[in-house]
Design an enzyme around this catalytic site. Structure first.
Site, mmCIF file in Angstrom:
data_model
loop_
_atom_site.group_PDB
_atom_site.id
_atom_site.type_symbol
_atom_site.label_atom_id
_atom_site.label_comp_id
_atom_site.label_asym_id
_atom_site.label_seq_id
_atom_site.Cartn_x
_atom_site.Cartn_y
_atom_site.Cartn_z
ATOM 1 N N CYS A 1 0.852 -1.192 0.000
ATOM 2 C CA CYS A 1 0.000 0.000 0.000
ATOM 3 C C CYS A 1 0.888 1.242 0.000
ATOM 4 O O CYS A 1 1.989 1.236 0.535
ATOM 5 C CB CYS A 1 -0.936 0.100 1.193
ATOM 6 S SG CYS A 1 -2.011 -1.312 1.393
ATOM 7 N N ARG B 1 3.817 -0.413 -4.889
ATOM 8 C CA ARG B 1 3.604 -0.980 -3.551
ATOM 9 C C ARG B 1 2.255 -1.685 -3.419
ATOM 10 O O ARG B 1 2.036 -2.474 -2.500
ATOM 11 C CB ARG B 1 3.672 0.130 -2.504
ATOM 12 C CG ARG B 1 5.028 0.768 -2.385
ATOM 13 C CD ARG B 1 4.975 1.913 -1.412
ATOM 14 N NE ARG B 1 4.689 1.453 -0.082
ATOM 15 C CZ ARG B 1 5.600 1.189 0.850
ATOM 16 N NH1 ARG B 1 6.871 1.352 0.564
ATOM 17 N NH2 ARG B 1 5.256 0.782 2.039
ATOM 18 N N TRP C 1 -3.153 -2.558 -1.476
ATOM 19 C CA TRP C 1 -2.911 -3.986 -1.726
ATOM 20 C C TRP C 1 -3.712 -4.701 -0.653
ATOM 21 O O TRP C 1 -3.390 -4.627 0.532
ATOM 22 C CB TRP C 1 -1.426 -4.292 -1.598
ATOM 23 C CG TRP C 1 -1.055 -5.697 -1.946
ATOM 24 C CD1 TRP C 1 -0.799 -6.193 -3.196
ATOM 25 C CD2 TRP C 1 -0.884 -6.796 -1.041
ATOM 26 N NE1 TRP C 1 -0.483 -7.526 -3.117
ATOM 27 C CE2 TRP C 1 -0.533 -7.929 -1.819
ATOM 28 C CE3 TRP C 1 -1.009 -6.946 0.334
ATOM 29 C CZ2 TRP C 1 -0.288 -9.175 -1.256
ATOM 30 C CZ3 TRP C 1 -0.769 -8.202 0.892
ATOM 31 C CH2 TRP C 1 -0.413 -9.291 0.099
ATOM 32 N N ASN D 1 -1.376 1.870 6.175
ATOM 33 C CA ASN D 1 -0.613 0.716 5.677
ATOM 34 C C ASN D 1 -0.391 -0.213 6.854
ATOM 35 O O ASN D 1 -0.078 0.276 7.940
ATOM 36 C CB ASN D 1 0.779 1.137 5.208
ATOM 37 C CG ASN D 1 0.738 1.830 3.885
ATOM 38 O OD1 ASN D 1 -0.290 1.924 3.252
ATOM 39 N ND2 ASN D 1 1.890 2.336 3.473
ATOM 40 N N GLY D 2 -0.472 -1.495 6.650
ATOM 41 C CA GLY D 2 -0.207 -2.427 7.741
ATOM 42 C C GLY D 2 -1.432 -3.268 8.051
ATOM 43 O O GLY D 2 -2.385 -3.310 7.272
ATOM 44 N N GLU E 1 15.607 -19.004 -8.393
ATOM 45 C CA GLU E 1 15.262 -17.612 -8.702
ATOM 46 C C GLU E 1 14.604 -17.516 -10.089
ATOM 47 O O GLU E 1 13.644 -16.759 -10.286
ATOM 48 C CB GLU E 1 16.540 -16.747 -8.613
ATOM 49 C CG GLU E 1 16.390 -15.301 -9.037
ATOM 50 C CD GLU E 1 15.361 -14.501 -8.239
ATOM 51 O OE1 GLU E 1 14.857 -14.978 -7.217
ATOM 52 O OE2 GLU E 1 15.031 -13.394 -8.689
ATOM 53 N N LYS F 1 10.910 -16.049 -10.842
ATOM 54 C CA LYS F 1 10.652 -14.978 -11.818
ATOM 55 C C LYS F 1 9.576 -15.401 -12.804
ATOM 56 O O LYS F 1 8.665 -14.638 -13.106
ATOM 57 C CB LYS F 1 11.921 -14.626 -12.626
ATOM 58 C CG LYS F 1 12.990 -13.835 -11.966
ATOM 59 C CD LYS F 1 12.662 -12.395 -11.683
ATOM 60 C CE LYS F 1 12.003 -12.265 -10.337
ATOM 61 N NZ LYS F 1 12.886 -12.087 -9.196
ATOM 62 N N GLU G 1 6.142 -15.563 -11.163
ATOM 63 C CA GLU G 1 5.722 -14.244 -10.683
ATOM 64 C C GLU G 1 5.162 -13.362 -11.796
ATOM 65 O O GLU G 1 4.153 -12.691 -11.595
ATOM 66 C CB GLU G 1 6.971 -13.583 -10.065
ATOM 67 C CG GLU G 1 6.733 -12.347 -9.270
ATOM 68 C CD GLU G 1 8.034 -11.840 -8.641
ATOM 69 O OE1 GLU G 1 9.142 -12.255 -9.066
ATOM 70 O OE2 GLU G 1 7.942 -11.012 -7.724
ATOM 71 N N HIS H 1 14.510 -38.576 -7.542
ATOM 72 C CA HIS H 1 13.809 -38.897 -6.294
ATOM 73 C C HIS H 1 12.342 -38.490 -6.326
ATOM 74 O O HIS H 1 11.709 -38.371 -5.287
ATOM 75 C CB HIS H 1 14.524 -38.259 -5.103
ATOM 76 C CG HIS H 1 15.924 -38.740 -4.942
ATOM 77 N ND1 HIS H 1 16.227 -40.033 -4.564
ATOM 78 C CD2 HIS H 1 17.113 -38.132 -5.183
ATOM 79 C CE1 HIS H 1 17.535 -40.188 -4.549
ATOM 80 N NE2 HIS H 1 18.091 -39.051 -4.924
ATOM 81 N N LYS I 1 5.417 -4.714 -4.166
ATOM 82 C CA LYS I 1 6.879 -4.658 -4.116
ATOM 83 C C LYS I 1 7.422 -4.878 -2.705
ATOM 84 O O LYS I 1 8.360 -5.626 -2.507
ATOM 85 C CB LYS I 1 7.322 -3.291 -4.639
ATOM 86 C CG LYS I 1 8.826 -3.094 -4.690
ATOM 87 C CD LYS I 1 9.402 -3.875 -5.832
ATOM 88 C CE LYS I 1 10.907 -3.799 -5.872
ATOM 89 N NZ LYS I 1 11.450 -4.937 -6.646
HETATM 90 O O1 M6R Z 1 12.444 -6.206 -0.030
HETATM 91 P P1 M6R Z 1 12.829 -7.649 0.187
HETATM 92 O O2 M6R Z 1 14.059 -8.021 -0.520
HETATM 93 O O3 M6R Z 1 12.909 -7.992 1.653
HETATM 94 O O4 M6R Z 1 11.636 -8.464 -0.421
HETATM 95 C C1 M6R Z 1 11.571 -9.860 -0.317
HETATM 96 C C2 M6R Z 1 10.596 -10.460 -1.313
HETATM 97 O O5 M6R Z 1 9.305 -9.974 -1.052
HETATM 98 C C3 M6R Z 1 10.981 -10.121 -2.747
HETATM 99 O O6 M6R Z 1 12.279 -10.512 -3.032
HETATM 100 C C4 M6R Z 1 10.013 -10.814 -3.731
HETATM 101 O O7 M6R Z 1 10.181 -12.184 -3.651
HETATM 102 C C5 M6R Z 1 10.276 -10.309 -5.148
HETATM 103 N N1 M6R Z 1 9.105 -9.659 -5.645
HETATM 104 C C6 M6R Z 1 10.582 -11.389 -6.111
HETATM 105 O O8 M6R Z 1 10.838 -10.871 -7.377
#
Ligand code: M6R
Length: 609
Positions: free
Chosen positions: A2, A27, A74, A99-100, A482, A486, A489, A505, A604
């Site tokens: 947010c 955000r 969000w 926010n929160g 990773e 990606k 995501e 396995h 984010k």
């Molecule tokens: O700000 P941070 O690095 O602590 O965030 C951690 C994850 O939320 C962040 O890396 C998330 O997995 C990414 N959107 C992945 O691309």
């Protein structure tokens, strides 16, 4: 999670609020709203969807006013909808954004309902608006009332409120969710990230935990959690105005992928001299602590967790001390046993991730030698909470899918590993070999980026698939993880990563001619093992895409497409192989037509649990 913007000025602030929200949209982006004080009343407009919808509504019904608050959401409590969008109001005179997460919202809602308050949303935030209204009955001053209201809240909040009866101020409070106050000439602003305010100011104060502030046209007053006045100077930010500009690129993600050669150079600047590595900005006495370190505990989430996993391979190979890695959301609620003389390290792009921050706070009571954060946001909570800090220097990352921040984390973790190693007697040749590999890294990444066209072509093979497997071994296994993160995501294709040796396995059962299997295959001591794993897939008709060094001599044949990657130094190979993986997910998402920079359901900076 947010975004919040607030403004108090002589001029009309409505467009400042909307521009601020656009800059915070990364955000959260499921609904947005503004509340503006005008003609002795608060006028509110909210819209489901992105800030553009709200902007359009304001173009049609302009709401000029010198005091206002705004929010991009969000969803946590209550589905994304106009009625759940912020600002929330109480009795027409209080408007509030938040926010929160308020954990005791159910209980507070019952109490407020019993007092006659009518709820019009499913959010925890509306509870705060009514609670503030209730407190104003006994505390006529708005900041006193907010202070009293926050004492009744369990959970996390960054909040801003306005009151038609006190239209010369906004009041703000923070606990677990960042807020920054910006200073103009005869005007002040508030936001959850300074990026929102860069068009109007460069001077900022960050609110600390549990502080409350009153923000007026002529100044700001801040109180700590005991009600004492706090004196803090505004500081001039050096963040670039164009950080939120896509430039020539279609998406922030693509821009950020292409920024990586310079991001790596920036991360290394001043830190390698004559093939020697110096990281001198970690904090006082860092070296003294490093001398004593006998184990590392790395904690992070998401992409940052994957960076931590790569670092584990380096630490145990070069420092020969145990390196434990754990996801923050698990660590924070678990009974943990701390190895003697352990250094606790958090890794985070934002420095505000709620789980990582909570893990850090927990660790501070557990007897670690010290805490250190590897972080991209110098003014973040994690930096403030840690004994030592290594700033990753990736610059502002806007794309929700982390790319350049990941590479900068890897480079920083390598620098940190060498710094600890040197304090513990790492030999000069090892340091030199690592320094040389790092010095070449920007060029190797640039060369990998130049293959973007070929990867764009290759991405067509994935766009119609429903699943993809990624395989790697050693320090490339987290790179496969990773890559899978990606792809899922931003393209919404289900993807999993396996350590290639684990295939037999169980996951081998998934292999058929419709299953693309991406293999990360640099030339290293595990290459021959990996070739056997490739054969296991091929003999079951799997569709293989192998990203390999030319010298790996993996033959293109039926069912195997080989994509050449040049990486001279095995220690930095994880960073180089990351580039084609990022490009692949980007181009697959482009074909699928997803919202690359703001993928569905995500945000984010995850400042809530
Ligand atoms: O700000 P941070 O690095 O602590 O965030 C951690 C994850 O939320 C962040 O890396 C998330 O997995 C990414 N959107 C992945 O691309």
């Amino acid at each position: 999670m947010c975004g919040i913007v607030g403004a108090i000025a002589q001029r009309d602030v409505s467009q400042i609020l909307v521009e601020g929200l656009k800059r915070l949209e990364y955000r959260g982006y499921d609904s947005a709203g503004v509340a503006i004080y005008k003609d002795n009343a608060i006028h509110r407009i909210r819209r489901l969807g992105k800030v553009a919808e709200l902007d359009e509504a304001l173009q049609q019904n302009p709401l000029p006013g010198g005091l206002g608050i705004a929010h991009t959401r969000w969803a946590t409590h209550g589905e994304p909808s106009e009625r759940n969008a912020h600002p929330h109001m109480s009795q027409d005179n209080i408007a509030l954004v938040h926010n929160g997460i308020i954990e005791n919202h159910d209980e507070l809602r019952d109490e407020l309902k019993a007092k006659g308050y009518v709820f019009t949303s499913d959010t925890d935030t509306e509870v705060m608006a009514h609670l503030l209204h209730e407190e104003l009955k006994t505390n006529s001053n708005l900041h006193h009332a907010l202070f009293a209201a926050t004492k009744k809240l369990d959970g996390a909040y960054g909040t801003v409120a306005i009151d038609t009866n006190q239209p010369d101020k906004m009041v703000v409070a923070r606990s677990g969710s960042p807020l920054v106050i910006g200073k103009g000439i005869g005007e002040y602003f508030i936001a959850s990230d300074q990026l929102a305010l860069l068009p109007v100011t460069r001077e900022f104060i960050y609110l600390e935990e549990n502080e409350v502030a009153e923000v007026r046209r002529d100044g700001v007053t801040i109180w700590d959690e005991h009600g004492n006045t706090v004196t803090r100077e505004f500081e001039v930010s050096d963040i670039q105005h164009d950080a939120v500009d896509k430039g020539q690129y279609r998406h922030f993600m693509l821009k950020e992928i292409h920024e990586q050669p310079s991001v790596v150079s920036d991360a290394l600047e001043g830190r390698i001299v004559n093939h020697k590595i110096f990281v001198e900005t970690l904090g006082q006495n860092a070296n003294k602590v490093f001398e004593k370190v006998e184990a590392l505990q790395l904690i992070a989430c998401g992409t940052s967790y994957n960076a931590a996993l790569v670092a584990k391979y380096w630490v145990e190979e070069f420092l020969k001390i145990p390196c434990l890695v754990e996801i923050a959301s698990e660590y924070r609620y678990r009974h943990t046993a701390v190895l003697p003389n352990s250094l606790f390290i958090t890794i985070s792009q934002s420095g505000e991730t709620a789980d990582t921050l909570a893990a850090l706070k927990k660790a501070k009571t557990e007897g670690y030698l010290a805490s250190l954060t590897v972080c991209n946001s110098p003014a973040s909570s994690m930096v403030r909470e840690s004994d030592f800090t290594l700033i990753t220097r990736a610059g502002t990352e806007i794309g929700v899918a982390s790319t350049k921040a990941f590479t900068a984390q890897l480079v920083s973790l390598m620098l940190l590993m060498v710094s600890i190693g040197k304090a513990k007697g790492m030999d000069e040749q090892t340091e030199k070999d690592i320094a040389i590999a790092l010095e070449h890294l920007p060029y190797e990444i640039q060369a990998a980026l130049e293959q973007a066209k070929e990867i764009d072509e290759l991405s067509k093979e994935f766009a119609e698939k429903h699943h993809t497997l990624f395989l790697g071994r050693g320090s490339q296994y987290p790179i496969a993880m990773e890559a899978a993160l990606k792809l899922k995501e931003i393209s919404y294709i289900h993807a999993e990563a396996y350590a290639a040796g684990e295939l037999k396995h169980g996951p081998l059962a998934l292999i058929d001619s419709d299953m693309p299997v991406v293999v990360v295959a640099p030339k290293d001591n595990l290459l021959e093992k990996l070739k056997s794993n490739i054969e296991e897939v091929r003999s079951r008709s799997g569709q293989l895409f192998v990203f390999a060094d030319e010298s790996a001599k993996i033959q293109e044949t039926d069912g195997i497409t080989v994509f050449p990657v040049k990486s001279e130094y095995s220690i930095t190979a994880p960073m180089v192989y990351t580039i084609p993986m990022q490009l692949l997910s980007y181009y697959v998402a482009l074909i699928k037509g997803t919202d690359v920079d703001q993928p569905r359901n995500l945000a984010k900076s995850v400042t809530v649990e």
